[in-house]
Design a protein around this motif. Structure first.
Motif, PDB file in Angstrom:
ATOM      1  N   ILE A   1       0.854  -1.196   0.000  1.00 37.59           N
ATOM      2  CA  ILE A   1       0.000   0.000   0.000  1.00 37.59           C
ATOM      3  C   ILE A   1       0.887   1.242   0.000  1.00 37.59           C
ATOM      4  O   ILE A   1       1.812   1.348   0.812  1.00 37.59           O
ATOM      5  CB  ILE A   1      -0.913   0.053   1.244  1.00 37.59           C
ATOM      6  CG1 ILE A   1      -1.836  -1.172   1.299  1.00 37.59           C
ATOM      7  CG2 ILE A   1      -1.725   1.350   1.266  1.00 37.59           C
ATOM      8  CD1 ILE A   1      -2.929  -1.193   0.272  1.00 37.59           C
ATOM      9  N   VAL A   2       0.594   2.178  -0.900  1.00 36.92           N
ATOM     10  CA  VAL A   2       1.285   3.471  -0.898  1.00 36.92           C
ATOM     11  C   VAL A   2       0.240   4.557  -0.659  1.00 36.92           C
ATOM     12  O   VAL A   2      -0.703   4.714  -1.451  1.00 36.92           O
ATOM     13  CB  VAL A   2       2.027   3.723  -2.219  1.00 36.92           C
ATOM     14  CG1 VAL A   2       2.585   5.142  -2.257  1.00 36.92           C
ATOM     15  CG2 VAL A   2       3.168   2.718  -2.381  1.00 36.92           C
ATOM     16  N   VAL A   3       0.402   5.263   0.443  1.00 37.11           N
ATOM     17  CA  VAL A   3      -0.545   6.303   0.828  1.00 37.11           C
ATOM     18  C   VAL A   3      -0.257   7.591   0.055  1.00 37.11           C
ATOM     19  O   VAL A   3       0.862   8.106   0.094  1.00 37.11           O
ATOM     20  CB  VAL A   3      -0.478   6.558   2.346  1.00 37.11           C
ATOM     21  CG1 VAL A   3      -1.377   7.729   2.740  1.00 37.11           C
ATOM     22  CG2 VAL A   3      -0.879   5.294   3.108  1.00 37.11           C
TER      23      VAL A   3
ATOM     24  N   HIS B   1       3.472  -3.747  -9.979  1.00 39.51           N
ATOM     25  CA  HIS B   1       4.355  -4.002  -8.829  1.00 39.51           C
ATOM     26  C   HIS B   1       3.606  -4.591  -7.635  1.00 39.51           C
ATOM     27  O   HIS B   1       4.184  -4.693  -6.544  1.00 39.51           O
ATOM     28  CB  HIS B   1       5.043  -2.696  -8.419  1.00 39.51           C
ATOM     29  CG  HIS B   1       5.902  -2.106  -9.490  1.00 39.51           C
ATOM     30  ND1 HIS B   1       7.192  -2.530  -9.740  1.00 39.51           N
ATOM     31  CD2 HIS B   1       5.658  -1.135 -10.407  1.00 39.51           C
ATOM     32  CE1 HIS B   1       7.708  -1.847 -10.737  1.00 39.51           C
ATOM     33  NE2 HIS B   1       6.799  -0.990 -11.165  1.00 39.51           N
ATOM     34  N   GLY B   2       2.356  -4.966  -7.832  1.00 33.36           N
ATOM     35  CA  GLY B   2       1.582  -5.528  -6.726  1.00 33.36           C
ATOM     36  C   GLY B   2       1.262  -4.521  -5.648  1.00 33.36           C
ATOM     37  O   GLY B   2       1.138  -4.874  -4.465  1.00 33.36           O
ATOM     38  N   ILE B   3       1.114  -3.263  -6.033  1.00 32.96           N
ATOM     39  CA  ILE B   3       0.880  -2.166  -5.086  1.00 32.96           C
ATOM     40  C   ILE B   3      -0.493  -1.547  -5.331  1.00 32.96           C
ATOM     41  O   ILE B   3      -0.951  -1.457  -6.475  1.00 32.96           O
ATOM     42  CB  ILE B   3       1.977  -1.096  -5.226  1.00 32.96           C
ATOM     43  CG1 ILE B   3       3.299  -1.612  -4.634  1.00 32.96           C
ATOM     44  CG2 ILE B   3       1.582   0.229  -4.571  1.00 32.96           C
ATOM     45  CD1 ILE B   3       4.489  -0.706  -4.893  1.00 32.96           C
ATOM     46  N   THR B   4      -1.138  -1.119  -4.261  1.00 32.85           N
ATOM     47  CA  THR B   4      -2.365  -0.343  -4.344  1.00 32.85           C
ATOM     48  C   THR B   4      -2.110   1.046  -3.778  1.00 32.85           C
ATOM     49  O   THR B   4      -1.538   1.183  -2.690  1.00 32.85           O
ATOM     50  CB  THR B   4      -3.510  -1.007  -3.550  1.00 32.85           C
ATOM     51  OG1 THR B   4      -3.806  -2.282  -4.139  1.00 32.85           O
ATOM     52  CG2 THR B   4      -4.768  -0.149  -3.570  1.00 32.85           C
ATOM     53  N   ILE B   5      -2.512   2.065  -4.511  1.00 29.46           N
ATOM     54  CA  ILE B   5      -2.413   3.455  -4.038  1.00 29.46           C
ATOM     55  C   ILE B   5      -3.660   3.762  -3.220  1.00 29.46           C
ATOM     56  O   ILE B   5      -4.772   3.404  -3.620  1.00 29.46           O
ATOM     57  CB  ILE B   5      -2.313   4.429  -5.220  1.00 29.46           C
ATOM     58  CG1 ILE B   5      -1.093   4.102  -6.084  1.00 29.46           C
ATOM     59  CG2 ILE B   5      -2.238   5.880  -4.735  1.00 29.46           C
ATOM     60  CD1 ILE B   5      -1.112   4.783  -7.445  1.00 29.46           C
ATOM     61  N   ALA B   6      -3.497   4.421  -2.084  1.00 26.91           N
ATOM     62  CA  ALA B   6      -4.638   4.787  -1.241  1.00 26.91           C
ATOM     63  C   ALA B   6      -4.614   6.300  -1.015  1.00 26.91           C
ATOM     64  O   ALA B   6      -3.711   6.822  -0.366  1.00 26.91           O
ATOM     65  CB  ALA B   6      -4.580   4.048   0.092  1.00 26.91           C
TER      66      ALA B   6
ATOM     67  N   GLN C   1      -7.395   3.186  -4.258  1.00 28.18           N
ATOM     68  CA  GLN C   1      -8.445   3.060  -3.248  1.00 28.18           C
ATOM     69  C   GLN C   1      -8.320   4.167  -2.200  1.00 28.18           C
ATOM     70  O   GLN C   1      -7.679   5.193  -2.459  1.00 28.18           O
ATOM     71  CB  GLN C   1      -8.386   1.673  -2.626  1.00 28.18           C
ATOM     72  CG  GLN C   1      -8.609   0.518  -3.621  1.00 28.18           C
ATOM     73  CD  GLN C   1     -10.007   0.481  -4.199  1.00 28.18           C
ATOM     74  OE1 GLN C   1     -10.979   0.908  -3.573  1.00 28.18           O
ATOM     75  NE2 GLN C   1     -10.133  -0.016  -5.435  1.00 28.18           N
ATOM     76  N   LEU C   2      -8.904   3.962  -1.033  1.00 26.90           N
ATOM     77  CA  LEU C   2      -9.041   5.012  -0.024  1.00 26.90           C
ATOM     78  C   LEU C   2      -8.389   4.619   1.286  1.00 26.90           C
ATOM     79  O   LEU C   2      -8.418   3.452   1.673  1.00 26.90           O
ATOM     80  CB  LEU C   2     -10.531   5.288   0.211  1.00 26.90           C
ATOM     81  CG  LEU C   2     -10.922   6.318   1.281  1.00 26.90           C
ATOM     82  CD1 LEU C   2     -10.547   7.732   0.836  1.00 26.90           C
ATOM     83  CD2 LEU C   2     -12.422   6.253   1.559  1.00 26.90           C
ATOM     84  N   MET C   3      -7.783   5.589   1.943  1.00 26.92           N
ATOM     85  CA  MET C   3      -7.393   5.416   3.337  1.00 26.92           C
ATOM     86  C   MET C   3      -8.014   6.552   4.142  1.00 26.92           C
ATOM     87  O   MET C   3      -8.351   7.600   3.581  1.00 26.92           O
ATOM     88  CB  MET C   3      -5.871   5.385   3.506  1.00 26.92           C
ATOM     89  CG  MET C   3      -5.131   6.680   3.286  1.00 26.92           C
ATOM     90  SD  MET C   3      -5.061   7.732   4.773  1.00 26.92           S
ATOM     91  CE  MET C   3      -4.138   6.697   5.886  1.00 26.92           C
TER      92      MET C   3
ATOM     93  N   ILE D   1     -11.964   1.106   1.616  1.00 26.76           N
ATOM     94  CA  ILE D   1     -10.963   1.446   2.636  1.00 26.76           C
ATOM     95  C   ILE D   1      -9.881   0.374   2.679  1.00 26.76           C
ATOM     96  O   ILE D   1     -10.158  -0.802   2.909  1.00 26.76           O
ATOM     97  CB  ILE D   1     -11.618   1.596   4.019  1.00 26.76           C
ATOM     98  CG1 ILE D   1     -12.647   2.725   4.007  1.00 26.76           C
ATOM     99  CG2 ILE D   1     -10.545   1.868   5.081  1.00 26.76           C
ATOM    100  CD1 ILE D   1     -13.456   2.831   5.289  1.00 26.76           C
ATOM    101  N   ARG D   2      -8.648   0.782   2.434  1.00 29.87           N
ATOM    102  CA  ARG D   2      -7.531  -0.158   2.419  1.00 29.87           C
ATOM    103  C   ARG D   2      -6.513   0.080   3.531  1.00 29.87           C
ATOM    104  O   ARG D   2      -5.653  -0.773   3.776  1.00 29.87           O
ATOM    105  CB  ARG D   2      -6.806  -0.078   1.063  1.00 29.87           C
ATOM    106  CG  ARG D   2      -7.659  -0.523  -0.112  1.00 29.87           C
ATOM    107  CD  ARG D   2      -8.017  -2.001  -0.034  1.00 29.87           C
ATOM    108  NE  ARG D   2      -8.795  -2.428  -1.189  1.00 29.87           N
ATOM    109  CZ  ARG D   2     -10.131  -2.363  -1.248  1.00 29.87           C
ATOM    110  NH1 ARG D   2     -10.820  -1.908  -0.209  1.00 29.87           N
ATOM    111  NH2 ARG D   2     -10.771  -2.757  -2.330  1.00 29.87           N
ATOM    112  N   HIS D   3      -6.606   1.228   4.216  1.00 27.14           N
ATOM    113  CA  HIS D   3      -5.597   1.521   5.227  1.00 27.14           C
ATOM    114  C   HIS D   3      -6.112   2.634   6.133  1.00 27.14           C
ATOM    115  O   HIS D   3      -7.041   3.370   5.770  1.00 27.14           O
ATOM    116  CB  HIS D   3      -4.289   1.946   4.559  1.00 27.14           C
ATOM    117  CG  HIS D   3      -3.140   2.103   5.506  1.00 27.14           C
ATOM    118  ND1 HIS D   3      -2.778   1.142   6.413  1.00 27.14           N
ATOM    119  CD2 HIS D   3      -2.260   3.127   5.680  1.00 27.14           C
ATOM    120  CE1 HIS D   3      -1.726   1.550   7.099  1.00 27.14           C
ATOM    121  NE2 HIS D   3      -1.400   2.749   6.675  1.00 27.14           N
TER     122      HIS D   3
END
Length: 281
Positions: free
Chosen positions: A118-120, A156-161, A192-194, A217-219
């Motif tokens: 996860i990258v915030v 890269h298997g990453i989700t942006i939040a 997605q959202l944090m 909501i991911r984080h």
């Protein structure tokens, strides 16, 4: 020996006892830099949330050293924050898509090597809308950047939040409701959202947004809004509605402490215990 046979109606009416599934324990992390890894682990945090900007700015040699240190310490780095440097504008007339994506590719390549998932996307300076520039146009720019960045993140298997920030920190996407609008506009599973409790409380946003945004909501981030410090007591602030809603949606991912402390060794373990207990109330 005669076997008794239950009436068919009785068999069909039987309802097995309900099984209560226990959600996985929410992991508690700490937003901090590379220089504080040992202290974070000693304080009992499950993981550290590193600044993406710090990781991206390292030389290749220094990155390799940092990666080796993280592995040697055995501390997880599944989340990163501070996605973009303030100088890399994503709204306004001075944007450079090629420069944006060059940075994004470098950051994601390195973060994926650290196991980041996860990258915030807070980056208030990067997304701040310049004076006189139309907010509607800036929102379109965020949608465009979000789609491009999400495509790269997927590789890269990453989700942006996206992180809604207080108005003191930026002038676009200041509430979780606005963050949800951006997520829906981008419409990509890797964007997605944090929610940061400090920002939510400071903006006086209804914690019921958690229920509405449940699928995205991911984080989470948390701090005591009174001074943005480490939470130490359940009674020090009205945390209950927020955590009750998280429990209602079955949130089972991660929550990172992002705030100030005068004594990490003493206050860290108290915060970790408090946050774990918050999901059990």
């Amino acid at each position: 020996m005669k076997l008794s046979v239950l009436p068919l109606a009785l068999v069909l009416s039987f309802t097995p006892p309900a099984v209560t599934l226990q959600p996985a324990k929410v992991k508690v992390g700490y937003c901090t830099g590379l220089s504080n890894l040992e202290a974070a682990k000693a304080a009992g945090f499950d993981y550290v949330e590193l600044p993406a900007t710090e990781i991206a700015s390292l030389s290749d040699a220094d990155f390799d050293t940092a990666a080796a240190k993280i592995k040697q310490l055995g501390i997880a780095t599944p989340v990163a924050n501070l996605f973009l440097p303030s100088t890399l504008k994503v709204t306004g007339p001075q944007t450079d898509p090629e420069q944006q994506m060059a940075y994004v590719r470098k950051a994601f390549t390195r973060l994926s090597k650290l196991g980041t998932e996860i990258v915030v996307f807070g980056s208030g300076g990067a997304r701040r809308v310049p004076d006189g520039f139309a907010k509607e146009e800036a929102f379109k720019q965020l949608v465009d950047f979000g789609r491009r960045a999400a495509t790269e993140a997927r590789l890269h298997g990453i989700t942006i939040a996206i992180e809604p920030l207080r108005k003191e920190e930026t002038n676009i996407i200041n509430s979780a409701g606005e963050g949800l609008e951006l997520v829906n506009a981008i419409a990509d599973t890797n964007f997605q959202l944090m929610i940061d409790f400090h920002h939510l409380a400071s903006e006086r946003e209804d914690p019921a947004i958690v229920l509405r945004a449940r699928d995205h909501i991911r984080h989470l981030h948390v701090a005591n809004p009174n001074g943005r410090v480490f939470p130490q007591k359940w009674e020090e602030f009205d945390y209950a509605p927020f955590f009750a809603n998280l429990k209602a949606i079955g949130y089972d991912k991660r929550i990172s402490m992002e705030g100030r402390t005068t004594d990490l060794a003493a206050q860290g373990p108290v915060t970790v215990a408090l946050l774990r207990k918050a999901f059990e109330r």
